[in-house]
Write a protein that holds these residues in place. Structure first.
Motif, PDB file in Angstrom:
ATOM      1  N   VAL A  88       4.605 -16.114  28.567  1.00  0.00           N
ATOM      2  CA  VAL A  88       5.765 -15.506  27.897  1.00  0.00           C
ATOM      3  C   VAL A  88       5.618 -15.619  26.380  1.00  0.00           C
ATOM      4  CG1 VAL A  88       8.266 -15.634  27.592  1.00  0.00           C
ATOM      5  CG2 VAL A  88       7.274 -15.930  29.867  1.00  0.00           C
ATOM      6  N   ASP A  89       5.189 -16.793  25.894  1.00  0.00           N
ATOM      7  CA  ASP A  89       5.010 -16.962  24.454  1.00  0.00           C
ATOM      8  C   ASP A  89       3.931 -16.033  23.919  1.00  0.00           C
ATOM      9  OD1 ASP A  89       6.960 -18.880  24.375  1.00  0.00           O
ATOM     10  OD2 ASP A  89       5.583 -20.576  24.501  1.00  0.00           O
ATOM     11  N   TYR A  90       2.851 -15.877  24.683  1.00  0.00           N
ATOM     12  CA  TYR A  90       1.766 -15.009  24.238  1.00  0.00           C
ATOM     13  C   TYR A  90       2.235 -13.555  24.143  1.00  0.00           C
ATOM     14  CZ  TYR A  90      -2.964 -13.122  23.827  1.00  0.00           C
ATOM     15  OH  TYR A  90      -4.089 -12.468  23.375  1.00  0.00           O
ATOM     16  N   VAL A  91       2.995 -13.127  25.164  1.00  0.00           N
ATOM     17  CA  VAL A  91       3.509 -11.758  25.148  1.00  0.00           C
ATOM     18  C   VAL A  91       4.487 -11.571  23.990  1.00  0.00           C
ATOM     19  CG1 VAL A  91       4.955 -10.101  26.400  1.00  0.00           C
ATOM     20  CG2 VAL A  91       3.166 -11.348  27.613  1.00  0.00           C
ATOM     21  N   ALA A  92       5.362 -12.545  23.798  1.00  0.00           N
ATOM     22  CA  ALA A  92       6.334 -12.448  22.712  1.00  0.00           C
ATOM     23  C   ALA A  92       5.630 -12.350  21.361  1.00  0.00           C
ATOM     24  CB  ALA A  92       7.275 -13.649  22.755  1.00  0.00           C
ATOM     25  N   GLN A  93       4.593 -13.135  21.170  1.00  0.00           N
ATOM     26  CA  GLN A  93       3.854 -13.094  19.908  1.00  0.00           C
ATOM     27  C   GLN A  93       3.124 -11.764  19.740  1.00  0.00           C
ATOM     28  OE1 GLN A  93       4.016 -15.523  17.609  1.00  0.00           O
ATOM     29  NE2 GLN A  93       2.721 -14.328  16.206  1.00  0.00           N
ATOM     30  N   SER A  94       2.559 -11.264  20.849  1.00  0.00           N
ATOM     31  CA  SER A  94       1.796 -10.011  20.774  1.00  0.00           C
ATOM     32  C   SER A  94       2.698  -8.807  20.557  1.00  0.00           C
ATOM     33  CB  SER A  94       0.975  -9.812  22.059  1.00  0.00           C
ATOM     34  OG  SER A  94       0.062 -10.876  22.246  1.00  0.00           O
ATOM     35  N   LEU A  95       3.983  -8.905  20.942  1.00  0.00           N
ATOM     36  CA  LEU A  95       4.902  -7.791  20.780  1.00  0.00           C
ATOM     37  C   LEU A  95       5.466  -7.690  19.361  1.00  0.00           C
ATOM     38  CD1 LEU A  95       6.911  -7.841  24.140  1.00  0.00           C
ATOM     39  CD2 LEU A  95       5.153  -6.223  23.423  1.00  0.00           C
ATOM     40  N   ILE A  96       5.170  -8.679  18.534  1.00  0.00           N
ATOM     41  CA  ILE A  96       5.588  -8.607  17.136  1.00  0.00           C
ATOM     42  C   ILE A  96       4.651  -7.646  16.410  1.00  0.00           C
ATOM     43  CG2 ILE A  96       5.873  -9.896  14.987  1.00  0.00           C
ATOM     44  CD1 ILE A  96       6.428 -12.380  16.686  1.00  0.00           C
ATOM     45  N   PRO A  97       5.182  -6.621  15.752  1.00  0.00           N
ATOM     46  CA  PRO A  97       4.318  -5.667  15.042  1.00  0.00           C
ATOM     47  C   PRO A  97       3.387  -6.378  14.063  1.00  0.00           C
ATOM     48  CG  PRO A  97       6.556  -4.848  15.132  1.00  0.00           C
ATOM     49  CD  PRO A  97       6.607  -6.260  15.643  1.00  0.00           C
TER      50      PRO A  97
ATOM     51  N   VAL B 255       7.120  -3.050  44.487  1.00  0.00           N
ATOM     52  CA  VAL B 255       7.267  -3.303  43.053  1.00  0.00           C
ATOM     53  C   VAL B 255       8.266  -4.429  42.814  1.00  0.00           C
ATOM     54  CG1 VAL B 255       7.851  -2.292  40.808  1.00  0.00           C
ATOM     55  CG2 VAL B 255       6.805  -0.865  42.581  1.00  0.00           C
ATOM     56  N   VAL B 256       7.928  -5.300  41.839  1.00  0.00           N
ATOM     57  CA  VAL B 256       8.841  -6.353  41.400  1.00  0.00           C
ATOM     58  C   VAL B 256       8.900  -6.312  39.882  1.00  0.00           C
ATOM     59  CG1 VAL B 256       9.246  -8.835  41.237  1.00  0.00           C
ATOM     60  CG2 VAL B 256       8.452  -7.843  43.397  1.00  0.00           C
ATOM     61  N   ALA B 257      10.110  -6.228  39.337  1.00  0.00           N
ATOM     62  CA  ALA B 257      10.318  -6.276  37.895  1.00  0.00           C
ATOM     63  C   ALA B 257      10.895  -7.641  37.544  1.00  0.00           C
ATOM     64  CB  ALA B 257      11.265  -5.168  37.447  1.00  0.00           C
ATOM     65  N   SER B 258      10.165  -8.393  36.688  1.00  0.00           N
ATOM     66  CA  SER B 258      10.568  -9.757  36.345  1.00  0.00           C
ATOM     67  C   SER B 258      10.822  -9.859  34.843  1.00  0.00           C
ATOM     68  CB  SER B 258       9.476 -10.763  36.741  1.00  0.00           C
ATOM     69  OG  SER B 258       9.107 -10.611  38.093  1.00  0.00           O
ATOM     70  N   PRO B 259      11.982 -10.336  34.433  1.00  0.00           N
ATOM     71  CA  PRO B 259      12.245 -10.497  32.996  1.00  0.00           C
ATOM     72  C   PRO B 259      11.418 -11.648  32.420  1.00  0.00           C
ATOM     73  CG  PRO B 259      14.052 -11.410  34.281  1.00  0.00           C
ATOM     74  CD  PRO B 259      13.131 -10.754  35.267  1.00  0.00           C
ATOM     75  N   LEU B 260      10.907 -11.458  31.218  1.00  0.00           N
ATOM     76  CA  LEU B 260      10.184 -12.513  30.496  1.00  0.00           C
ATOM     77  C   LEU B 260      11.179 -13.128  29.524  1.00  0.00           C
ATOM     78  CD1 LEU B 260       6.840 -10.585  29.823  1.00  0.00           C
ATOM     79  CD2 LEU B 260       7.394 -12.119  31.730  1.00  0.00           C
ATOM     80  N   LEU B 261      11.553 -14.380  29.776  1.00  0.00           N
ATOM     81  CA  LEU B 261      12.636 -15.012  29.031  1.00  0.00           C
ATOM     82  C   LEU B 261      12.143 -16.198  28.225  1.00  0.00           C
ATOM     83  CD1 LEU B 261      15.345 -15.018  31.869  1.00  0.00           C
ATOM     84  CD2 LEU B 261      15.180 -13.427  29.951  1.00  0.00           C
TER      85      LEU B 261
ATOM     86  N   VAL C 250      -1.335  -3.632  40.271  1.00  0.00           N
ATOM     87  CA  VAL C 250      -0.948  -3.136  38.948  1.00  0.00           C
ATOM     88  C   VAL C 250      -0.017  -4.144  38.290  1.00  0.00           C
ATOM     89  CG1 VAL C 250       0.170  -1.281  37.655  1.00  0.00           C
ATOM     90  CG2 VAL C 250      -1.139  -0.739  39.723  1.00  0.00           C
ATOM     91  N   ALA C 251      -0.246  -4.399  37.011  1.00  0.00           N
ATOM     92  CA  ALA C 251       0.656  -5.232  36.217  1.00  0.00           C
ATOM     93  C   ALA C 251       0.950  -4.501  34.915  1.00  0.00           C
ATOM     94  CB  ALA C 251       0.044  -6.602  35.949  1.00  0.00           C
ATOM     95  N   ILE C 252       2.221  -4.422  34.556  1.00  0.00           N
ATOM     96  CA  ILE C 252       2.640  -3.719  33.346  1.00  0.00           C
ATOM     97  C   ILE C 252       3.595  -4.625  32.572  1.00  0.00           C
ATOM     98  CG2 ILE C 252       3.657  -1.612  32.396  1.00  0.00           C
ATOM     99  CD1 ILE C 252       3.261  -0.305  35.128  1.00  0.00           C
ATOM    100  N   VAL C 253       3.372  -4.717  31.268  1.00  0.00           N
ATOM    101  CA  VAL C 253       4.299  -5.435  30.397  1.00  0.00           C
ATOM    102  C   VAL C 253       5.111  -4.406  29.618  1.00  0.00           C
ATOM    103  CG1 VAL C 253       4.503  -6.910  28.362  1.00  0.00           C
ATOM    104  CG2 VAL C 253       2.953  -7.554  30.215  1.00  0.00           C
ATOM    105  N   LEU C 254       6.439  -4.570  29.670  1.00  0.00           N
ATOM    106  CA  LEU C 254       7.352  -3.697  28.958  1.00  0.00           C
ATOM    107  C   LEU C 254       8.017  -4.480  27.828  1.00  0.00           C
ATOM    108  CD1 LEU C 254       9.199  -2.249  32.102  1.00  0.00           C
ATOM    109  CD2 LEU C 254       7.012  -1.502  31.150  1.00  0.00           C
TER     110      LEU C 254
ATOM    111  N   THR D 136      16.801 -15.495  26.011  1.00  0.00           N
ATOM    112  CA  THR D 136      16.432 -14.313  25.237  1.00  0.00           C
ATOM    113  C   THR D 136      15.348 -13.523  25.966  1.00  0.00           C
ATOM    114  OG1 THR D 136      16.924 -15.485  23.187  1.00  0.00           O
ATOM    115  CG2 THR D 136      15.596 -13.473  23.024  1.00  0.00           C
ATOM    116  N   LEU D 137      15.587 -12.240  26.128  1.00  0.00           N
ATOM    117  CA  LEU D 137      14.620 -11.370  26.781  1.00  0.00           C
ATOM    118  C   LEU D 137      13.563 -10.936  25.775  1.00  0.00           C
ATOM    119  CD1 LEU D 137      13.946  -9.685  29.388  1.00  0.00           C
ATOM    120  CD2 LEU D 137      15.208  -7.824  28.310  1.00  0.00           C
ATOM    121  N   VAL D 138      12.303 -11.223  26.095  1.00  0.00           N
ATOM    122  CA  VAL D 138      11.220 -10.811  25.206  1.00  0.00           C
ATOM    123  C   VAL D 138      10.401  -9.674  25.808  1.00  0.00           C
ATOM    124  CG1 VAL D 138      11.063 -13.108  24.188  1.00  0.00           C
ATOM    125  CG2 VAL D 138       9.597 -12.528  26.138  1.00  0.00           C
ATOM    126  N   GLY D 139      10.627  -9.369  27.081  1.00  0.00           N
ATOM    127  CA  GLY D 139       9.886  -8.294  27.742  1.00  0.00           C
ATOM    128  C   GLY D 139      10.114  -8.315  29.240  1.00  0.00           C
TER     129      GLY D 139
END
Length: 355
Positions: free
Chosen positions: A74-83, A162-168, A109-113, A172-175
């Motif tokens: 989650v931390d890696y995704v949050a950091q990578s989503l910062i422009p 399909v399973v949609a899981s919030p990244l928290l 299939v895995a997708i990050v939103l 706080t939702l980060v993705g």
């Protein structure tokens, strides 16, 4: 027609008619019982399909939670989503994709939103446009309620769990992590093996493109399912319902169970191909039918015995009495037959010889 002849004909006709009626009744009861057993069997397919779908979604949900609940991921995704200014103000989607390839385990299939549901990076092939993913009910529900949501997608006729899981981070939702696995032929083959019936999946996308997934079915049956796909997909009962399908001489009984999908229609169809290949007498009906035939033969023999031992001798007695009544005084009744006929014979002979 002489009385004896009339008795013989009417008796034989009556026994044959009763035997035929009993045979028809036996056949009707046997076929009805066989149809009820067949219907009970294909009903099981709907229950098995629903349970199997729930099991596979639960398994996918557990696998997705291992990744979505990993604070490091989650931390890696949050950091990578910062422009990143060094990348022209874009997010680091490539690094997320590499991480998904490494961490994706047990699903196709895995997708990050991002927090708005827009796809950022993915691993695995999925022919689904970004807008439809963002506005999909599973994704929007997961973002709104901040919880895992499971369901089914239909992608170009291919069914996916399909399973949609919030990244928290805290609250706080980060993705959002979307994990999907394709439904293989093992799904229908497992249902068919447990339910001992033939299984087909009829699907229709939002663009009304209809497809049929079935293996081992007769070509005539698949053609009938394709022609009647609209009727099949119109079934709305969650527990399923029986649906007879007929096209000319081809007729089958099916049990249709709709599967919930967010972007189309899917129906699980269970059927018994023998239902459309003529109705042969079930094996358990043979002893009953033979029993009816044996009783019929016994009835015919009883009529013949009664005719020969009673009615035919009585007819001969009547003829002798008629001749005696016409003035022939030297008549004697010499017939055999049953005891009552012999008793009557002796009485008539005494009357004839006493004159």
């Amino acid at each position: 027609m002489k009385p004896a002849t009339r008795f013989l004909i009417s008796g034989l006709v009556l026994v044959v008619a009763l035997t035929a009626a009993a045979s028809v009744g036996v056949l009707w009861c046997v076929h009805r019982a066989a149809n009820e057993r067949m219907l009970d069997r294909i009903k099981v397919a709907g229950i098995v399909g629903t349970d199997l779908q729930a099991q596979q979604l639960e398994n996918l949900q557990l696998r997705a939670q291992l990744l979505a609940g990993d604070p490091a991921f989650v931390d890696y995704v949050a950091q990578s989503l910062i422009p990143n200014p060094q990348m022209g103000g874009t997010v680091d989607s490539l690094s997320i994709s590499d991480l998904l390839k490494q961490r994706r385990n047990g699903y196709d299939v895995a997708i990050v939103l991002d927090p708005l549901g827009k796809p950022v990076s993915s691993s695995g092939l999925l022919e689904k446009d970004r807008a439809s993913i963002q506005h999909d009910a599973l994704v929007t529900t997961s973002i709104r309620e901040l919880k895992q949501v499971q369901g089914t997608w239909l992608n170009n006729g291919q069914l996916l769990w399909v399973v949609a899981s919030p990244l928290l981070r805290g609250n706080t939702l980060v993705g959002v992590l979307v994990a999907a696995t394709r439904v293989s032929d093992a799904f229908t083959s497992t249902i068919g093996r447990v339910a001992r019936s033939d299984i087909a999946l009829v699907t229709a996308s939002k663009s009304n493109s209809v497809s049929l997934s079935a293996s081992g079915l007769d070509v005539r049956v698949t053609d009938l399912l394709s022609k009647q796909s609209a009727q099949i997909l119109a079934v709305s009962s969650a527990s399923g319902q029986v649906l007879p399908l007929k096209d000319g001489s081809q007729a089958i009984t099916t049990w249709v169970t709709p599967l919930r999908v967010s972007d189309g229609q899917v129906a699980l169809v269970a059927l018994d191909q023998s239902d459309g290949e003529g109705r042969n007498l079930p094996a358990e009906g043979m002893p009953l039918l033979l029993g009816v035939m044996v009783l019929g033969v016994i009835g015919l023999l009883c009529v013949l015995v009664q005719w020969r031992s009673t009615w035919l001798p009585l007819q001969q007695v009547i003829e002798v009495v008629d001749r005696a009544g016409s003035g022939d005084g030297h008549m004697t009744v010499r017939v055999g037959g049953s005891p009552i006929v012999r008793y009557l014979r002796e009485g008539i002979n005494r009357l004839l010889h006493s004159r």
